[in-house]
Motif scaffolding. Structure first.
Motif, PDB file in Angstrom:
ATOM      1  N   ALA A 101       5.007   5.322   5.214  1.00 32.87           N
ATOM      2  CA  ALA A 101       4.064   5.995   6.115  1.00 32.87           C
ATOM      3  C   ALA A 101       2.951   5.048   6.555  1.00 32.87           C
ATOM      4  N   VAL A 102       2.481   4.202   5.641  1.00 36.97           N
ATOM      5  CA  VAL A 102       1.437   3.229   5.997  1.00 36.97           C
ATOM      6  C   VAL A 102       1.970   2.236   7.024  1.00 36.97           C
ATOM      7  N   TRP A 103       3.184   1.737   6.816  1.00 32.99           N
ATOM      8  CA  TRP A 103       3.764   0.779   7.765  1.00 32.99           C
ATOM      9  C   TRP A 103       3.972   1.419   9.130  1.00 32.99           C
ATOM     10  N   ILE A 104       4.418   2.663   9.163  1.00 34.07           N
ATOM     11  CA  ILE A 104       4.636   3.335  10.447  1.00 34.07           C
ATOM     12  C   ILE A 104       3.316   3.508  11.191  1.00 34.07           C
ATOM     13  N   SER A 105       2.261   3.869  10.463  1.00 34.80           N
ATOM     14  CA  SER A 105       0.955   4.030  11.112  1.00 34.80           C
ATOM     15  C   SER A 105       0.451   2.713  11.687  1.00 34.80           C
ATOM     16  N   ILE A 106       0.753   1.599  11.004  1.00 31.71           N
ATOM     17  CA  ILE A 106       0.322   0.286  11.513  1.00 31.71           C
ATOM     18  C   ILE A 106       1.152  -0.120  12.728  1.00 31.71           C
ATOM     19  N   ILE A 107       2.467   0.065  12.649  1.00 28.48           N
ATOM     20  CA  ILE A 107       3.351  -0.412  13.714  1.00 28.48           C
ATOM     21  C   ILE A 107       3.227   0.430  14.975  1.00 28.48           C
ATOM     22  N   ILE A 108       3.056   1.745  14.841  1.00 24.00           N
ATOM     23  CA  ILE A 108       3.027   2.632  16.003  1.00 24.00           C
ATOM     24  C   ILE A 108       1.593   2.874  16.486  1.00 24.00           C
ATOM     25  N   GLY A 109       0.636   2.947  15.557  1.00 22.70           N
ATOM     26  CA  GLY A 109      -0.727   3.292  15.948  1.00 22.70           C
ATOM     27  C   GLY A 109      -1.380   2.258  16.838  1.00 22.70           C
ATOM     28  N   SER A 111       0.836  -1.205   0.000  1.00 20.67           N
ATOM     29  CA  SER A 111       0.000   0.000   0.000  1.00 20.67           C
ATOM     30  C   SER A 111       0.870   1.254   0.000  1.00 20.67           C
ATOM     31  N   GLU A 112       0.587   2.137  -0.945  1.00 17.29           N
ATOM     32  CA  GLU A 112       1.258   3.434  -0.998  1.00 17.29           C
ATOM     33  C   GLU A 112       0.349   4.553  -0.501  1.00 17.29           C
ATOM     34  N   SER A 113      -0.842   4.193  -0.035  1.00 18.16           N
ATOM     35  CA  SER A 113      -1.769   5.154   0.547  1.00 18.16           C
ATOM     36  C   SER A 113      -2.582   4.442   1.625  1.00 18.16           C
ATOM     37  N   VAL A 114      -3.091   5.220   2.555  1.00 20.47           N
ATOM     38  CA  VAL A 114      -3.892   4.648   3.638  1.00 20.47           C
ATOM     39  C   VAL A 114      -5.197   4.074   3.091  1.00 20.47           C
ATOM     40  N   THR A 115      -5.762   4.748   2.100  1.00 17.12           N
ATOM     41  CA  THR A 115      -7.011   4.268   1.501  1.00 17.12           C
ATOM     42  C   THR A 115      -6.827   2.902   0.865  1.00 17.12           C
ATOM     43  N   TYR A 116      -5.721   2.711   0.160  1.00 18.58           N
ATOM     44  CA  TYR A 116      -5.460   1.417  -0.474  1.00 18.58           C
ATOM     45  C   TYR A 116      -5.321   0.316   0.570  1.00 18.58           C
ATOM     46  N   PHE A 117      -4.713   0.626   1.707  1.00 15.34           N
ATOM     47  CA  PHE A 117      -4.575  -0.380   2.764  1.00 15.34           C
ATOM     48  C   PHE A 117      -5.938  -0.824   3.275  1.00 15.34           C
ATOM     49  N   PHE A 133      -3.235  13.368   4.011  1.00 14.40           N
ATOM     50  CA  PHE A 133      -1.839  13.814   4.068  1.00 14.40           C
ATOM     51  C   PHE A 133      -0.932  12.904   3.251  1.00 14.40           C
ATOM     52  N   VAL A 134      -1.086  11.591   3.430  1.00 13.60           N
ATOM     53  CA  VAL A 134      -0.225  10.643   2.709  1.00 13.60           C
ATOM     54  C   VAL A 134      -0.497  10.720   1.204  1.00 13.60           C
ATOM     55  N   GLY A 135      -1.785  10.804   0.818  1.00 12.23           N
ATOM     56  CA  GLY A 135      -2.104  10.884  -0.600  1.00 12.23           C
ATOM     57  C   GLY A 135      -1.652  12.182  -1.238  1.00 12.23           C
ATOM     58  N   ARG A 136      -1.553  13.252  -0.454  1.00 15.26           N
ATOM     59  CA  ARG A 136      -1.182  14.552  -1.010  1.00 15.26           C
ATOM     60  C   ARG A 136       0.324  14.761  -1.076  1.00 15.26           C
ATOM     61  N   PHE A 137       1.042  14.356  -0.034  1.00 10.17           N
ATOM     62  CA  PHE A 137       2.449  14.722   0.073  1.00 10.17           C
ATOM     63  C   PHE A 137       3.410  13.542  -0.065  1.00 10.17           C
TER      64      PHE A 137
END
Length: 507
Positions: A477-485, A388-394, A464-468
């Motif tokens: 960014a997706v992996w970090i959100s999964i591992i830390i969130g 996944s390169e975006s949160v939506t895709y995940f 934010f992820v989709g824009r920047f």
């Protein structure tokens, strides 16, 4: 004087004779004309040109020889050279993408680092794995199992939904009455287990989570069951034969082979309902795709994986997760930010490994086991969410059954009613946030809205992820959100549960 003149005249005559003879030798012999002479001269010139043409291949051969010599010289220089224009392999312009060795290195480093942490855990705490303790979570108060009783009672709601659809197919119920019955049925399905879990002290958090999850899945299934049968009635009412065949019953060419297909209302049977309730899907169809047979070897492998990962999850939770969580309570109470961050990072690794094991054990092993047992053909329970390169895709690809349900029964109906894509997408995240909070807060008997806020925070994060961030940075960014969130939510709920339990014990 006379002699001298005679001698001079004779010399002149001799010179004239010589000149005439010389000119005669230039004239054509045997009486040929001047034109013939000219032609002979022309032929001589053409011979000269032919000779030039014959000389040209010689010149070409010489040029070829020189070019071959130059080619040999260049070949020799290439053989002797060791440099050419090329990019470094780690540069994006090189086009190199074979990083298998680096991936293997990451796996080796991950195994070594976690082995060190696990050994340190054993040296500090000893062996904490206790299967009997896990069994007691399910068998507490064995003569009164409210969780098991609630699971048995759920069959009544399934029968109510089937009875309502039968009455609607016969015209005994109007569409409004049927809609109200379905709504009341599903509302009770969501409130009854929550009320029992909150009011009956003998229900453990594990048993409560199992009951609440079971009722949530059944309510989503019955909603899909209601919608699909309603669509079949609408298509039958307008006599759209082609569309009704595509929805409910295939054409005659598909009836010759394979399993027997059913048409509406022939699907309203207990057998059909039981198959749908047990099938690993949330979206109802009159004719599910079926596999040819049951592969026993595949079935046994999935069963072994289910048992293995269940034991591994329990063991790692007892040995690794619980000591870290217990040691995190003091920093959370003292609001020591540095030690809280250190505990959070310590908890991130085991929590993430357990989440990955849960994903494989549930979405691959258990769902494939039930699909193989029921010969359910659609085995796409997940897609490549790890890319996944975006949160939506995940969120669209890590849980395909839920995504299909949201897309079919919630997102598209909102679009058909005139809502925009942003509003519809926000509504889907709101519904998902509600169920996340419902599945966590009810078994723990406390409402802190951490799961709800975590899900709603996915909306600005997705923007934010989709824009920047794109490509590799978006995936990171997706992996970090999964591992830390996830560890943040775990610590919040565990801390609140710990504080709540201490308050109750003090009272």
């Amino acid at each position: 004087m006379g002699d001298s003149d005679a001698t001079g005249g004779l010399a002149l005559r001799r010179r004239a004779t010589f000149a005439v003879g010389k000119s005669a030798s230039l004239l054509p012999m045997n009486g040929k004309s001047a034109a013939a002479c000219e032609s002979s001269v022309t032929a001589d010139s053409s011979k000269d040109h032919g000779q030039g043409k014959r000389d040209r291949p010689l010149e070409t051969a010489r040029s070829k020889t020189s070019s071959e010599k130059q080619q040999r010289r260049s070949d020799v220089s290439e053989r002797l050279s060791c440099h050419k224009t090329q990019e470094s392999l780690l540069s994006s312009a090189s086009g190199f993408n074979n990083y298998r060795g680096i991936l293997n290195w990451c796996v080796v480093m991950l195994v070594l680092s976690n082995a060190r942490l696990f050994l340190e855990n054993l040296l500090r705490y000893g062996v904490l794995v206790d299967p009997i303790q896990v069994i007691s979570l399910f068998l507490k108060d064995p003569y009164s199992w409210p969780a098991a009783c609630l699971v048995i009672v759920s069959n009544a709601f399934v029968l109510v939904a089937l009875y309502t659809e039968r009455q609607l197919s016969k015209g005994s119920f109007t569409e409004l009455v049927g809609f109200l019955v379905h709504c009341i049925n599903m509302a009770i399905m969501l409130t009854l287990p929550a009320a029992v879990v909150l009011l009956v002290p003998s229900v453990t958090p594990v048993g409560g989570a199992f009951v609440v999850g079971t009722y949530t899945i059944l309510s989503l299934k019955l909603y899909s069951y209601k919608d699909v049968n309603m669509w079949c009635r609408e298509l039958s009412s307008v006599k759209a034969k082609k569309l009704s065949r595509s929805l409910s019953c295939p054409s005659a060419q598909h009836l010759n082979g394979g399993d027997r297909k059913v048409c509406y209302p022939g699907n309203l049977t207990i057998r059909d309902m039981c198959y749908f309730v047990c099938a690993p899907t949330l979206c109802y169809e009159l004719n599910f795709p079926r596999s040819a047979n049951i592969r026993m070897s595949f079935l046994m492998r999935r069963l072994f994986e289910m048992l293995f990962f269940t034991q591994l999850l329990v063991g790692l939770t007892q040995q690794w997760m619980i000591p870290i969580i217990q040691s995190s309570m003091k920093p959370l109470e003292d609001m020591d930010l540095s030690r809280m961050t250190e505990r959070l990072l310590r908890l991130a690794v085991p929590n993430h490994l357990l989440w990955l094991m849960f994903f494989y054990g549930f979405f691959h092993s258990s769902m494939n086991f039930s699909a193989e047992l029921l010969r359910f053909g659609d085995r796409q329970f997940y897609k490549d969410w790890w890319n996944s390169e975006s949160v939506t895709y995940f969120w669209q690809n890590w849980n395909i059954p839920v995504h299909k349900w949201c897309l079919r029964h919630f997102y598209k109906p909102l679009l058909r009613r005139g809502f925009s894509k942003i509003v519809s997408q926000s509504a889907v995240f709101f519904l998902s946030a509600f169920f996340h909070e419902y599945l966590v807060s009810v078994p723990l008997r406390m409402f802190r809205l951490w799961a709800f806020m975590g899900m709603m925070a996915q909306l600005p994060l997705a923007w934010f992820v989709g824009r920047f961030l794109h490509g590799t940075y978006g995936n990171a960014a997706v992996w970090i959100s999964i591992i830390i969130g996830q560890p943040i939510a775990v610590l919040m709920y565990v801390h609140d549960y710990y504080v709540l339990q201490h308050i109750q014990e003090a009272d």
